[in-house]
Motif scaffolding. Structure first.
Motif, PDB file in Angstrom:
ATOM      1  N   THR A 198       0.752  -1.214  -0.122  1.00 22.99           N
ATOM      2  CA  THR A 198      -0.031   0.163   0.033  1.00 22.99           C
ATOM      3  C   THR A 198       0.888   1.323   0.151  1.00 22.99           C
ATOM      4  O   THR A 198       1.915   1.256   0.783  1.00 22.99           O
ATOM      5  CB  THR A 198      -0.851   0.021   1.246  1.00 22.99           C
ATOM      6  OG1 THR A 198      -1.794  -0.951   1.221  1.00 22.99           O
ATOM      7  CG2 THR A 198      -1.845   1.147   1.249  1.00 22.99           C
ATOM      8  N   LYS A 199       0.574   2.348  -0.775  1.00 19.68           N
ATOM      9  CA  LYS A 199       1.239   3.585  -0.976  1.00 19.68           C
ATOM     10  C   LYS A 199       0.915   4.375   0.410  1.00 19.68           C
ATOM     11  O   LYS A 199      -0.018   4.711   0.464  1.00 19.68           O
ATOM     12  CB  LYS A 199       1.180   4.147  -2.434  1.00 19.68           C
ATOM     13  CG  LYS A 199       1.693   5.730  -2.334  1.00 19.68           C
ATOM     14  CD  LYS A 199       1.405   6.242  -3.416  1.00 19.68           C
ATOM     15  CE  LYS A 199       2.115   7.614  -3.558  1.00 19.68           C
ATOM     16  NZ  LYS A 199       1.712   8.445  -4.694  1.00 19.68           N
ATOM     17  N   ILE A 200       1.756   4.666   1.073  1.00 13.87           N
ATOM     18  CA  ILE A 200       1.594   5.569   2.421  1.00 13.87           C
ATOM     19  C   ILE A 200       1.976   7.040   2.094  1.00 13.87           C
ATOM     20  O   ILE A 200       2.909   7.328   1.314  1.00 13.87           O
ATOM     21  CB  ILE A 200       2.573   5.112   3.426  1.00 13.87           C
ATOM     22  CG1 ILE A 200       2.281   3.486   3.790  1.00 13.87           C
ATOM     23  CG2 ILE A 200       1.986   5.969   4.906  1.00 13.87           C
ATOM     24  CD1 ILE A 200       0.886   3.312   4.090  1.00 13.87           C
ATOM     25  N   ASN A 201       0.891   7.965   2.318  1.00 16.28           N
ATOM     26  CA  ASN A 201       1.016   9.275   1.842  1.00 16.28           C
ATOM     27  C   ASN A 201       1.411  10.261   2.807  1.00 16.28           C
ATOM     28  O   ASN A 201       1.477  11.333   2.726  1.00 16.28           O
ATOM     29  CB  ASN A 201      -0.154   9.743   1.248  1.00 16.28           C
ATOM     30  CG  ASN A 201      -0.652   9.277  -0.205  1.00 16.28           C
ATOM     31  OD1 ASN A 201       0.224   8.399  -0.579  1.00 16.28           O
ATOM     32  ND2 ASN A 201      -1.965   9.238  -0.424  1.00 16.28           N
ATOM     33  N   VAL A 202       1.425   9.835   4.180  1.00 15.11           N
ATOM     34  CA  VAL A 202       1.814  10.483   5.286  1.00 15.11           C
ATOM     35  C   VAL A 202       3.192  10.077   5.971  1.00 15.11           C
ATOM     36  O   VAL A 202       3.633   8.994   5.790  1.00 15.11           O
ATOM     37  CB  VAL A 202       0.515  10.686   6.357  1.00 15.11           C
ATOM     38  CG1 VAL A 202      -0.438  11.244   5.695  1.00 15.11           C
ATOM     39  CG2 VAL A 202       0.406   8.840   7.145  1.00 15.11           C
ATOM     40  N   ASN A 203       3.879  10.917   6.920  1.00 13.34           N
ATOM     41  CA  ASN A 203       4.811  10.489   7.705  1.00 13.34           C
ATOM     42  C   ASN A 203       4.605  10.653   8.860  1.00 13.34           C
ATOM     43  O   ASN A 203       3.767  11.344   9.551  1.00 13.34           O
ATOM     44  CB  ASN A 203       6.011  11.503   7.283  1.00 13.34           C
ATOM     45  CG  ASN A 203       6.355  11.473   5.845  1.00 13.34           C
ATOM     46  OD1 ASN A 203       6.845  10.460   5.267  1.00 13.34           O
ATOM     47  ND2 ASN A 203       6.182  12.536   5.035  1.00 13.34           N
ATOM     48  N   ILE A 204       5.510  10.053   9.951  1.00 11.32           N
ATOM     49  CA  ILE A 204       5.444  10.106  11.322  1.00 11.32           C
ATOM     50  C   ILE A 204       5.464  11.617  12.007  1.00 11.32           C
ATOM     51  O   ILE A 204       6.387  12.109  11.323  1.00 11.32           O
ATOM     52  CB  ILE A 204       6.558   9.277  12.192  1.00 11.32           C
ATOM     53  CG1 ILE A 204       6.291   7.828  11.786  1.00 11.32           C
ATOM     54  CG2 ILE A 204       6.702   9.794  13.522  1.00 11.32           C
ATOM     55  CD1 ILE A 204       7.314   6.843  12.421  1.00 11.32           C
ATOM     56  N   GLY A 205       4.693  11.933  12.628  1.00 17.45           N
ATOM     57  CA  GLY A 205       4.685  13.395  13.152  1.00 17.45           C
ATOM     58  C   GLY A 205       3.692  14.105  12.393  1.00 17.45           C
ATOM     59  O   GLY A 205       3.348  15.370  12.708  1.00 17.45           O
ATOM     60  N   ASP A 206       3.123  13.711  11.303  1.00 20.28           N
ATOM     61  CA  ASP A 206       2.033  14.613  10.343  1.00 20.28           C
ATOM     62  C   ASP A 206       0.859  14.816  11.227  1.00 20.28           C
ATOM     63  O   ASP A 206       0.268  13.948  11.714  1.00 20.28           O
ATOM     64  CB  ASP A 206       1.686  14.144   9.227  1.00 20.28           C
ATOM     65  CG  ASP A 206       3.002  14.217   8.059  1.00 20.28           C
ATOM     66  OD1 ASP A 206       3.923  14.633   8.508  1.00 20.28           O
ATOM     67  OD2 ASP A 206       2.837  13.780   7.016  1.00 20.28           O
ATOM     68  N   VAL A 207       0.259  16.249  11.276  1.00 21.30           N
ATOM     69  CA  VAL A 207      -0.932  16.289  11.698  1.00 21.30           C
ATOM     70  C   VAL A 207      -2.044  15.764  10.775  1.00 21.30           C
ATOM     71  O   VAL A 207      -2.034  16.299   9.564  1.00 21.30           O
ATOM     72  CB  VAL A 207      -0.986  17.893  12.410  1.00 21.30           C
ATOM     73  CG1 VAL A 207      -2.569  17.961  12.589  1.00 21.30           C
ATOM     74  CG2 VAL A 207       0.060  18.029  13.464  1.00 21.30           C
ATOM     75  N   VAL A 208      -2.923  15.167  11.008  1.00 22.88           N
ATOM     76  CA  VAL A 208      -4.074  14.553  10.050  1.00 22.88           C
ATOM     77  C   VAL A 208      -5.524  14.922  10.562  1.00 22.88           C
ATOM     78  O   VAL A 208      -5.754  15.034  11.609  1.00 22.88           O
ATOM     79  CB  VAL A 208      -4.055  13.095   9.879  1.00 22.88           C
ATOM     80  CG1 VAL A 208      -2.767  12.956   9.143  1.00 22.88           C
ATOM     81  CG2 VAL A 208      -3.949  12.354  11.069  1.00 22.88           C
ATOM     82  N   LYS A 209      -6.366  14.803   9.654  1.00 16.96           N
ATOM     83  CA  LYS A 209      -7.786  15.242   9.724  1.00 16.96           C
ATOM     84  C   LYS A 209      -8.780  14.002   9.561  1.00 16.96           C
ATOM     85  O   LYS A 209      -8.682  13.499   8.436  1.00 16.96           O
ATOM     86  CB  LYS A 209      -8.165  16.317   9.074  1.00 16.96           C
ATOM     87  CG  LYS A 209      -7.678  17.710   9.353  1.00 16.96           C
ATOM     88  CD  LYS A 209      -7.808  18.130  10.867  1.00 16.96           C
ATOM     89  CE  LYS A 209      -6.950  19.588  11.179  1.00 16.96           C
ATOM     90  NZ  LYS A 209      -7.627  19.886  12.652  1.00 16.96           N
ATOM     91  N   GLY A 210      -9.598  13.835  10.530  1.00 18.48           N
ATOM     92  CA  GLY A 210     -10.562  12.385  10.040  1.00 18.48           C
ATOM     93  C   GLY A 210     -11.575  12.763   8.908  1.00 18.48           C
ATOM     94  O   GLY A 210     -12.141  13.843   8.873  1.00 18.48           O
ATOM     95  N   GLY A 211     -11.574  11.960   7.997  1.00 23.26           N
ATOM     96  CA  GLY A 211     -12.291  12.311   6.901  1.00 23.26           C
ATOM     97  C   GLY A 211     -12.054  13.074   5.960  1.00 23.26           C
ATOM     98  O   GLY A 211     -12.656  13.109   4.747  1.00 23.26           O
ATOM     99  N   ARG A 212     -10.507  13.736   5.977  1.00 19.06           N
ATOM    100  CA  ARG A 212     -10.368  14.328   5.119  1.00 19.06           C
ATOM    101  C   ARG A 212      -8.877  14.130   4.367  1.00 19.06           C
ATOM    102  O   ARG A 212      -8.442  14.423   3.422  1.00 19.06           O
ATOM    103  CB  ARG A 212     -10.339  15.991   5.722  1.00 19.06           C
ATOM    104  CG  ARG A 212     -11.520  16.586   5.601  1.00 19.06           C
ATOM    105  CD  ARG A 212     -11.815  17.914   6.091  1.00 19.06           C
ATOM    106  NE  ARG A 212     -11.555  17.841   7.859  1.00 19.06           N
ATOM    107  CZ  ARG A 212     -11.671  18.784   8.493  1.00 19.06           C
ATOM    108  NH1 ARG A 212     -11.719  20.107   8.136  1.00 19.06           N
ATOM    109  NH2 ARG A 212     -11.275  18.642  10.068  1.00 19.06           N
TER     110      ARG A 212
END
Length: 234
Positions: A198-212
């Motif tokens: 699976t291609k991962i688009n984020v890195n450790i430490g990234d701030v992410v938003k649910g559903g977005r």
């Protein structure tokens, strides 16, 4: 912005506590103006904390069956290949999102599909970033399989402050990507287990938003590894 239904009881208890506390201060210390102002400020802060914790913002979901949406607001704390021992019993990519008490705690389906597996586990309340929290804390395990047969497993994990996990799905349900599947109260974590490749688009430490936030992109050709029996040599 709306107030989540899971917060109604907490809000009612908070308002009752504030009312009783202020009534007692007024009755026993009618001339203590400095104390009254301290209590007023603390009461307002407590009310604001409850309201912000149970807020449920309206968002627009960009649905895509090839993408894995973030199931909750928070910060990425784990991306690693690991052995998933409960359902797949093979190697998967684990991606974990830590939710602090100031985050929105609504949980959303990362993909659309059919709920193939659900299980609730009672357990401990270790801090959510503890390595053993994913196997020893109170948690749920949910597996959704999309329409091309790719399953994604994710877990709601209670933290040190959380004492209740809420879920709205059961085995056999057909769910939509981005719809709410649950809620965790007062600090927690969500783990996802994705197919290798699976291609991962984020890195450790990234701030992410649910559903977005798009955490990953599923590869249609990725399948669970098969174990071939070795031929015996006589």
């Amino acid at each position: 912005m709306t107030f989540h239904k899971e917060g109604y009881t907490s809000l009612a208890i908070c308002i009752l506590f504030i009312f009783v506390l202020n009534a007692l201060i007024q009755f026993y210390f009618p001339q203590a103006y400095a104390l009254k102002w301290v209590i007023y400020i603390l009461s307002f802060l407590l009310f604001a904390i409850i309201v912000q914790f149970f807020r449920s913002p309206s968002i627009t979901i960009a649905k895509d069956e090839t993408q894995v949406l973030c199931p909750a607001d928070g910060k990425v704390v784990v991306i690693e290949e690991t052995e998933e021992t409960e359902y797949f019993k093979d190697k998967r990519i684990q991606l974990s999102v830590f939710m602090s008490p100031v985050n929105v705690h609504v949980n959303r389906n990362p993909i659309a599909g059919v709920v193939k597996f659900f299980k609730y586990h009672p357990g401990k309340y270790l801090v959510a970033w503890h390595p053993k929290s994913s196997t020893e804390n109170e948690r749920t395990t949910i597996v959704i399989e999309n329409n091309v047969g790719i399953p994604v497993l994710f877990r709601q994990i209670a933290g040190a402050l959380a004492r209740r996990i809420v879920w709205y799905v059961k085995e056999g349900d057909v769910v939509e990507q981005g719809d709410q599947f649950g809620f965790i109260k007062f600090g927690s974590r969500v783990d996802l287990f994705l197919p290798l490749g699976t291609k991962i688009n984020v890195n450790i430490g990234d701030v992410v938003k649910g559903g977005r936030t798009v955490l990953a992109e599923l590869q249609p050709a990725v399948k669970a590894p098969k174990t071939e029996a070795k031929k015996k040599t006589v």
